[in-house]
Design a protein around this motif. Structure first.
Motif, PDB file in Angstrom:
ATOM      1  N   LEU A  49      -0.227  -9.506   1.858  1.00  0.00           N
ATOM      2  CA  LEU A  49      -1.374  -8.615   1.734  1.00  0.00           C
ATOM      3  C   LEU A  49      -2.679  -9.327   2.058  1.00  0.00           C
ATOM      4  O   LEU A  49      -3.401  -8.942   2.969  1.00  0.00           O
ATOM      5  CB  LEU A  49      -1.418  -8.029   0.321  1.00  0.00           C
ATOM      6  CG  LEU A  49      -0.239  -7.121  -0.037  1.00  0.00           C
ATOM      7  CD1 LEU A  49      -0.265  -6.776  -1.519  1.00  0.00           C
ATOM      8  CD2 LEU A  49      -0.241  -5.867   0.818  1.00  0.00           C
TER       9      LEU A  49
ATOM     10  N   PHE B 205     -12.218   1.639  -0.121  1.00  0.00           N
ATOM     11  CA  PHE B 205     -10.947   1.962  -0.766  1.00  0.00           C
ATOM     12  C   PHE B 205     -11.108   2.897  -1.958  1.00  0.00           C
ATOM     13  O   PHE B 205     -10.247   3.753  -2.212  1.00  0.00           O
ATOM     14  CB  PHE B 205     -10.208   0.678  -1.164  1.00  0.00           C
ATOM     15  CG  PHE B 205     -10.659   0.047  -2.447  1.00  0.00           C
ATOM     16  CD1 PHE B 205     -10.075   0.392  -3.653  1.00  0.00           C
ATOM     17  CD2 PHE B 205     -11.661  -0.914  -2.453  1.00  0.00           C
ATOM     18  CE1 PHE B 205     -10.483  -0.193  -4.837  1.00  0.00           C
ATOM     19  CE2 PHE B 205     -12.079  -1.502  -3.639  1.00  0.00           C
ATOM     20  CZ  PHE B 205     -11.484  -1.135  -4.838  1.00  0.00           C
TER      21      PHE B 205
ATOM     22  N   THR C 140      -7.858  -4.239   7.311  1.00  0.00           N
ATOM     23  CA  THR C 140      -6.993  -4.426   6.148  1.00  0.00           C
ATOM     24  C   THR C 140      -5.530  -4.463   6.574  1.00  0.00           C
ATOM     25  O   THR C 140      -5.143  -3.887   7.602  1.00  0.00           O
ATOM     26  CB  THR C 140      -7.195  -3.298   5.131  1.00  0.00           C
ATOM     27  OG1 THR C 140      -6.906  -2.047   5.760  1.00  0.00           O
ATOM     28  CG2 THR C 140      -8.612  -3.301   4.579  1.00  0.00           C
TER      29      THR C 140
ATOM     30  N   VAL D 204      -4.199   5.929   2.722  1.00  0.00           N
ATOM     31  CA  VAL D 204      -3.457   4.736   2.313  1.00  0.00           C
ATOM     32  C   VAL D 204      -4.255   4.067   1.202  1.00  0.00           C
ATOM     33  O   VAL D 204      -5.417   3.694   1.397  1.00  0.00           O
ATOM     34  CB  VAL D 204      -3.247   3.774   3.493  1.00  0.00           C
ATOM     35  CG1 VAL D 204      -2.520   2.508   3.019  1.00  0.00           C
ATOM     36  CG2 VAL D 204      -2.433   4.459   4.592  1.00  0.00           C
TER      37      VAL D 204
ATOM     38  N   PRO E 135       0.829  -1.209   0.000  1.00  0.00           N
ATOM     39  CA  PRO E 135       0.000   0.000   0.000  1.00  0.00           C
ATOM     40  C   PRO E 135       0.868   1.265   0.000  1.00  0.00           C
ATOM     41  O   PRO E 135       2.004   1.262   0.483  1.00  0.00           O
ATOM     42  CB  PRO E 135      -0.790  -0.111   1.305  1.00  0.00           C
ATOM     43  CG  PRO E 135      -0.673  -1.546   1.726  1.00  0.00           C
ATOM     44  CD  PRO E 135       0.635  -2.016   1.223  1.00  0.00           C
TER      45      PRO E 135
ATOM     46  N   ALA F 229      -3.332  -2.912   4.962  1.00  0.00           N
ATOM     47  CA  ALA F 229      -2.920  -1.520   4.804  1.00  0.00           C
ATOM     48  C   ALA F 229      -3.022  -0.769   6.130  1.00  0.00           C
ATOM     49  O   ALA F 229      -2.109  -0.010   6.510  1.00  0.00           O
ATOM     50  CB  ALA F 229      -3.781  -0.836   3.743  1.00  0.00           C
TER      51      ALA F 229
ATOM     52  N   ARG G 194      -2.824   2.274  -7.016  1.00  0.00           N
ATOM     53  CA  ARG G 194      -1.370   2.418  -7.199  1.00  0.00           C
ATOM     54  C   ARG G 194      -1.034   2.951  -8.585  1.00  0.00           C
ATOM     55  O   ARG G 194      -0.004   3.612  -8.767  1.00  0.00           O
ATOM     56  CB  ARG G 194      -0.675   1.059  -7.027  1.00  0.00           C
ATOM     57  CG  ARG G 194      -0.549   0.554  -5.615  1.00  0.00           C
ATOM     58  CD  ARG G 194       0.245  -0.749  -5.608  1.00  0.00           C
ATOM     59  NE  ARG G 194       1.577  -0.552  -6.144  1.00  0.00           N
ATOM     60  CZ  ARG G 194       2.670  -0.352  -5.424  1.00  0.00           C
ATOM     61  NH1 ARG G 194       2.578  -0.300  -4.109  1.00  0.00           N
ATOM     62  NH2 ARG G 194       3.838  -0.198  -5.997  1.00  0.00           N
TER      63      ARG G 194
ATOM     64  N   ILE H 120      -4.749   1.220  -2.051  1.00  0.00           N
ATOM     65  CA  ILE H 120      -4.469  -0.163  -2.404  1.00  0.00           C
ATOM     66  C   ILE H 120      -5.028  -0.437  -3.796  1.00  0.00           C
ATOM     67  O   ILE H 120      -5.570   0.454  -4.448  1.00  0.00           O
ATOM     68  CB  ILE H 120      -5.093  -1.142  -1.375  1.00  0.00           C
ATOM     69  CG1 ILE H 120      -6.614  -0.918  -1.252  1.00  0.00           C
ATOM     70  CG2 ILE H 120      -4.419  -0.997  -0.014  1.00  0.00           C
ATOM     71  CD1 ILE H 120      -7.328  -1.924  -0.357  1.00  0.00           C
TER      72      ILE H 120
END
Length: 293
Positions: free
Chosen positions: A196, A146, A125, A162, A100, A127, A168, A164
């Motif tokens: 993960l 998310f 999570t 953060v 993350p 993350a 990215r 995920i």
């Protein structure tokens, strides 16, 4: 509910497959991995599936409630459910360069983040766990789905978030800045790949079914690698807003040899993550087995 019905035909007893609830996310890496399994393209003797596709935090909470017999979960949650679930060695997401990212609208150091709201994609999570391990003083945590984190960072609702999954690959398009790669931090501080998400199954299913599931998942991943085009329609049906390029990048990042079998390196990474979480008081210390013996 698992159902098994036996019918006697002459001297033979024919038993219908047990129907297992199976949870995984609609993200390309999961639909790629599970495609062959749920479409009967690989053998899973004595087992049938009723799949349920949900985002990972919804799956985490369903497993926490014991509502799914087999499911993808965040490795963070694993430390909370080991009394009832075992971890399968195949089907998960673990690797290097895939962790993350903590992002914001402008460069911020840790000192300037303290006390300010930081969005996380769910309490359970990995993350969320990684951020808490990285800097426990960052404690003004806001939990959002998310897909809502980048917009919240972009409009200033939170100071940072953060991200995920496919975020990215797209955060720079919203003008966001990477502050910390939490996966890179993990790899540099531990030497291990980052765990993960993994696949858990209820201990009550018994060793025979658990080993069948583990083997079938490994075959499903191998089938996907060998026939990457077969799953394309299934993947796209569950990721309609992603381009083919983003889907392919997502799969390449999160599906690898560890998805076939964690192996000694992957198992060690999972154990270290749980140990560090327990040392930080986030989960209780792990006792007993993690895997099918």
């Amino acid at each position: 509910m698992i159902a098994a019905n036996a019918q006697q035909t002459g001297s033979e007893a024919k038993t219908s497959p047990i129907d297992l609830s199976l949870g995984f996310s609609p993200c390309p890496n999961d639909t790629f991995i599970f495609h062959a399994l749920v479409h009967g393209l690989v053998p899973a003797p004595g087992v049938a599936f009723s799949e349920r596709l949900e985002d990972v935090e919804t799956l985490n909470r369903l497993v926490l409630a014991g509502a799914l017999e087999v499911s993808k979960i965040s490795y963070h949650l694993l430390g909370h459910v080991l009394d009832d679930y075992l971890l399968l060695r195949s089907g998960g997401a673990l690797g290097r360069g895939c962790g993350p990212l903590l992002v914001s609208r402008e460069p911020l150091d840790q000192a300037r983040l303290k006390g300010r709201p930081i969005a996380l994609p769910g309490e359970y999570t990995t993350a969320a766990l990684l951020l808490r391990l990285f800097d426990p003083s960052l404690d003004n945590l806001v939990y959002l789905p998310f897909e809502k984190i980048m917009p919240a960072v972009a409009d200033g609702s939170v100071a940072a978030g953060v991200i995920i999954h496919e975020s990215r690959f797209t955060y720079q398009g919203l003008g966001l800045t990477k502050l910390v790669d939490l996966g890179q931090w993990w790899e540099e501080s531990t030497g291990h790949p980052i765990p993960l998400g993994g696949i858990v199954a209820k201990r009550s299913l018994g060793p025979e079914v658990l080993l069948t599931l583990e083997a079938a998942l490994a075959q499903s991943v191998r089938h996907a690698f060998a026939n990457p085009g077969l799953a394309r329609g299934y993947i796209r049906a569950h990721s309609q807003e992603m381009s083919d390029a983003v889907c392919d990048a997502h799969i390449s990042l999160y599906v690898n040899d560890f998805s076939v079998n964690l192996g000694a390196e992957g198992e060690a990474a999972v154990r270290v993550l749980l140990e560090r979480a327990a040392q930080a008081g986030i989960i209780k210390p792990t006792t007993g087995s993690l895997f099918i013996s």
